[in-house]
Structure formats: C-alpha cells, structure tokens
Design an enzyme around this catalytic site. Structure first.
Site, short mmCIF file in Angstrom:
data_model
loop_
_atom_site.label_atom_id
_atom_site.label_comp_id
_atom_site.label_asym_id
_atom_site.label_seq_id
_atom_site.Cartn_x
_atom_site.Cartn_y
_atom_site.Cartn_z
N SER A 64 0.77 -1.19 -0.06
CA SER A 64 0.00 -0.16 0.06
C SER A 64 0.90 1.33 -0.09
O SER A 64 1.90 0.96 0.35
CB SER A 64 -0.80 -0.13 1.44
OG SER A 64 -1.79 1.10 1.27
N ASP A 65 0.43 2.18 -0.56
CA ASP A 65 1.10 3.56 -0.62
C ASP A 65 -0.27 4.78 -0.27
O ASP A 65 -1.11 4.41 -1.01
CB ASP A 65 2.09 3.72 -1.61
CG ASP A 65 2.92 4.96 -1.45
OD1 ASP A 65 3.72 4.97 -0.47
OD2 ASP A 65 2.94 5.88 -2.39
N THR A 66 0.46 5.66 -0.11
CA THR A 66 -0.73 6.81 -0.06
C THR A 66 0.12 8.12 -0.60
O THR A 66 1.19 8.39 -0.20
CB THR A 66 -1.08 7.33 1.41
OG1 THR A 66 -1.55 5.89 1.99
CG2 THR A 66 -1.99 8.43 1.54
N GLY A 125 -3.54 3.75 -2.67
CA GLY A 125 -3.50 2.52 -3.55
C GLY A 125 -2.99 1.12 -2.80
O GLY A 125 -2.09 1.12 -1.84
#
Length: 183
Positions: free
Chosen positions: A67-69, A103
């Site tokens: 995950s990444d923000t 994501g």
C-alpha cells in the site's frame, strides 16, 4: 492462508489490527524514488505493487498486501525533507481542498488485485503560528503532504469526502471486502 503486510508503517500495522484477519508484517525495501510517474493514481498503484511484488517473491504462498498513500494538490506532495518544505506544503494546503490517493495491491499465488481510494480533504485557513507550532512537533516529517490526519494534523481538517482510513494509510472497509474474496 498467511496474510503479510509489506509495510514498515506503524499506522498501517495499527489499522490492520482492526481487521478480523491475523497477519504478519514484513517490511518492503522497495525504492519508491524509482517511480517518477506524476499521475498520482498511477504512481500510488505502481509503488504499492512494487512493495507487494518484492515481498511476494519471499512468500509466494501468502496473500501479500502493498500500500502507498499520495497527497496531491497541483502536484504530488511527498514527505517533507525540511521544516521549510513542510511549511511550504502546509501553506499551499491552507484553505484549500486537496486529494489523497491510497493504492492497495494484493498478490496471492502470483495473481494481483489492485484498487485505489480517492479522498478529498479540505483544510481550514491556517495561521503562520499554527503551521510553525505543528512543524515543531516533528509530526509532519514522516507523512505525505506534511500532516497526519490521525494526529496533530486533524486540527487543520475542515471536512473530508471519502474514506478517512485511506487518508491514514489503508482503506479498511475496501481491504476487508477484497480479503474476504481471497481467503
């Protein structure tokens, strides 16, 4: 089926504990700087996939979550490297609505599932003192866009449209639905 969170984020680990699935943390060492795409939705998925794919090589029989923000206002706003950069970001966000993209990529047996959550966040007008006081807490320095909605940055938020937990770093409700399909 083992679930592995490919992240070293303490916030993501905390959020994963809210889900009804046991999991293990195995931090990814994926180099996010290799992703230069300036489209925030594309970039956030590429980074999440890079993290998940790297760890999935080590654990091919598990469900691996990457995950990444990304915070976006006119451009991608990463993690500030200095107090001046944090001040600039917070000043730009003051009184404005920006977009946070998170994501998530899940890999199980080499098969990838991915999704993006988009949340609009509106800040109050911020005074120079509010910005300076917040920077002194050092909270902005490990967070995209120079603020944490789950910590001191919460005082800046006038409203949000979308998933609060996605802004923190992991869209729990959607992730729960996707994991239910895979387990």
């Amino acid at each position: 089926m083992t679930i592995i969170l490919a992240s070293q984020s303490p916030r993501r680990k905390e959020l994963m504990n809210m889900l009804p699935y046991p999991f293990t943390v195995y931090p990814s060492t994926f180099d996010e700087s290799t992703i230069t795409d300036q489209n925030p939705e594309t970039a956030v998925l590429k980074i999440a996939e890079g993290k998940a794919a790297e760890v999935a090589k080590e654990f091919p029989d598990s469900i691996v979550i990457g995950s990444d923000t990304i915070v976006f206002y006119e451009q991608i706003l990463g993690k500030p490297k200095s107090a001046e950069e944090a001040r600039d970001m917070l000043s730009r966000l003051s009184g404005k609505t920006h977009t946070v993209y998170t994501g998530v990529v899940l890999i199980k047996n080499g098969v990838k599932t991915s999704f993006t959550e988009r949340t609009d966040v509106t800040f109050w007008e911020l005074s120079e003192k509010e910005i300076s006081d917040y920077i002194e807490t050092t909270d902005p320095f490990d967070k995209a866009g120079a603020y944490g909605i789950q910590s001191g940055g919460a005082l800046f938020v006038k409203s949000i449209t979308g998933d609060y937990y996605a802004v923190v770093g992991l869209p729990l409700s959607r992730l729960n639905k996707e994991l239910a399909l895979l387990t």
